[in-house]
Design a protein around this motif. Structure first.
Motif, short mmCIF file in Angstrom:
data_model
loop_
_atom_site.label_atom_id
_atom_site.label_comp_id
_atom_site.label_asym_id
_atom_site.label_seq_id
_atom_site.Cartn_x
_atom_site.Cartn_y
_atom_site.Cartn_z
N PHE A 90 -5.58 68.49 -16.65
CA PHE A 90 -5.90 68.23 -15.24
C PHE A 90 -5.07 69.14 -14.35
CE2 PHE A 90 -1.91 66.21 -14.95
CZ PHE A 90 -1.64 65.91 -13.61
N LYS A 91 -5.51 69.21 -13.10
CA LYS A 91 -4.71 69.84 -12.06
C LYS A 91 -4.98 69.13 -10.74
CE LYS A 91 -7.82 73.54 -10.44
NZ LYS A 91 -7.94 74.99 -10.18
N TYR A 97 0.93 58.82 -16.88
CA TYR A 97 -0.03 58.92 -17.99
C TYR A 97 0.39 60.06 -18.92
CZ TYR A 97 -2.70 56.04 -14.75
OH TYR A 97 -3.09 55.04 -13.89
N GLN A 98 1.01 59.69 -20.04
CA GLN A 98 1.54 60.67 -20.97
C GLN A 98 0.44 61.45 -21.70
OE1 GLN A 98 4.89 61.07 -21.04
NE2 GLN A 98 4.98 59.46 -19.46
N ASN A 99 -0.77 60.95 -21.65
CA ASN A 99 -1.88 61.61 -22.34
C ASN A 99 -2.44 62.81 -21.56
OD1 ASN A 99 -2.79 59.47 -20.48
ND2 ASN A 99 -4.85 60.13 -21.05
N LEU A 100 -1.99 63.00 -20.32
CA LEU A 100 -2.50 64.08 -19.48
C LEU A 100 -1.60 65.31 -19.58
CD1 LEU A 100 -3.53 62.12 -16.26
CD2 LEU A 100 -4.97 62.76 -18.20
N LYS A 101 -2.22 66.49 -19.52
CA LYS A 101 -1.48 67.76 -19.52
C LYS A 101 -2.00 68.65 -18.41
CE LYS A 101 -0.68 67.72 -24.54
NZ LYS A 101 -0.85 68.47 -25.83
N VAL A 102 -1.07 69.38 -17.80
CA VAL A 102 -1.46 70.27 -16.70
C VAL A 102 -2.10 71.54 -17.25
CG1 VAL A 102 -0.61 71.68 -14.79
CG2 VAL A 102 0.33 69.39 -15.16
N GLN A 103 -3.22 71.93 -16.64
CA GLN A 103 -3.89 73.19 -16.98
C GLN A 103 -4.54 73.72 -15.70
OE1 GLN A 103 -6.10 73.58 -20.73
NE2 GLN A 103 -7.82 74.40 -19.54
#
Length: 402
Positions: A107-108, A137-143
């Protein structure tokens, strides 16, 4: 409830010129038509998007389900709103992203700050909200490039608005923006798909079905009625004209050699449909024909059949493979109805070895044995008309096309 409105993006409508607002008004009317049982909607239109106000969670869920089927909508998003306080905004961001907590996503955060007096600048808001969401939310990563989820935050003068979910719409043009045509609705797989594709291009449809009792059953007629009802879910009523065809088919069986009877039958159908088209001031005829699929759909056969009219015949499936047509039928929900095992009037008298290269002059020669014009006029006059999802008529900017 956190949800304030649904934002609708126009897509192809955005390319229109001076008449763009007419298309937008048509889309708005179609949305109202599709949601008439939900009560009056508060709809606000802007140049490239539209907003529908939400009253409760149930209303949001129902609109999400229905807007997916309305032509003219490229995509839409539920929008949440809160006061312009950073702590409240952080909480709302967490509430909006809760729907994505069960799987891994990239996400961004994108921020548009219309209210320049808001104390935090856009980049600062991005950092604060991004950090809040990541820590929650630990399941999210920045992209930053092509993320799966793009959280959009707008700081407007009245409030802060947040959206994250982008739902694909049906695309195309609003029904009624491109005139009226008549669909030959057999009850098989192909013709409802052809109708769907023309509706997607903004064409309003009447449907014609040929009924040959006692050779075709009431069950076959009910199947066609159900298919006509299915087509109404895309945002417009459908009138179904049921033409009694037994007398004409029996006469063809007597006059025309068996191997040319299918060509003659299709020619009589086309003449009858063309008369209905004249009666209702429609502009074209739509069929579900696919080149080479059956004997009556070879190029030679289509040429012989077309000979009876100068009306434009629209064949949206002409280059489709059967499996492609089935995939669309399954997607739009007509397939299971179409495969009910009830024969239509085209299948009950199908010859064993139909001509694939019929000669027009030979077909005409056999047809001259009977005054088919009189039979066709009687059949069209005696047709029954069923109207599905009828709606109170509104002023129509495209009435001159219909």
């Amino acid at each position: 409830m956190i949800w304030k409105e649904i934002l609708i993006r126009y897509g192809e409508l955005s390319t229109k010129g001076k008449n763009k607002m007419d298309f937008i008004r048509r889309l708005r009317e179609n949305i109202r038509y599709s949601t008439a049982d939900l009560g009056h909607l508060t709809i606000r239109t802007e140049h490239d998007r539209m907003f529908i106000a939400l009253d409760n969670e149930e209303m949001k869920d129902e609109l999400v389900n229905r807007l997916k089927h309305v032509f003219g909508i490229q995509s839409f998003s539920p929008v949440a709103a809160c006061e312009k306080d950073i702590e409240v905004i952080k909480q709302l961001a967490k509430d909006v992203m809760k729907q994505y907590e069960d799987e891994t996503y990239t996400f961004k955060v994108e921020v548009k700050r219309t209210d320049k007096k808001f104390p935090l600048e856009s980049h600062a808001i991005q950092r604060v909200i991004g950090a809040t969401v990541l820590s929650t939310y630990q399941n999210l990563k920045v992209q930053m490039r092509k993320p799966q989820i793009e959280m959009r935050i707008e700081v407007r003068m009245d409030a802060v608005y947040i959206m994250a979910q982008v739902i694909q719409g049906a695309g195309g043009m609003p029904i009624g923006s491109n005139g009226r045509s008549v669909l030959m609705l057999s009850g098989g797989i192909d013709s409802p798909v052809a109708g769907y594709l023309m509706m997607k291009r903004g064409v309003r449809l009447d449907a014609v079905h040929f009924f040959s009792p006692p050779y075709t059953s009431d069950n076959s007629l009910e199947k066609v009625k159900d298919l006509a009802k299915e087509l109404t879910k895309f945002g417009a009523k459908v009138r179904l004209h049921v033409i009694p065809f037994t007398e004409i088919q029996l006469q063809i069986k007597e006059d025309v050699p068996e191997n040319m009877s299918m060509t003659a039958t299709r020619r009589m159908m086309l003449r009858a449909v063309d008369k209905v088209r004249e009666d209702i001031n429609a502009l074209a005829i739509v069929t579900g024909e696919s080149l080479g699929q059956v004997a009556s759909q070879t190029l030679d056969s289509l040429t012989a059949i077309n000979d009876v009219t100068n009306t434009p015949i629209l064949r949206p499936l002409i280059a489709y493979d059967k499996l492609d047509i089935i995939n669309i039928a399954e997607k739009i929900g007509t397939y299971e109805t179409s495969i009910r095992p009830y024969e239509d009037c085209c299948t009950i008298f199908t010859p064993a070895n139909p001509k694939t290269k019929p000669k027009v002059e030979k077909v005409v020669h056999y047809e001259e044995r009977t005054n088919y014009k009189e039979l066709i006029e009687r059949a069209v006059t005696n047709r029954e008309v069923y109207v599905y999802s009828e709606k109170k008529k509104a002023e129509d900017k495209f009435a001159d096309l219909l």
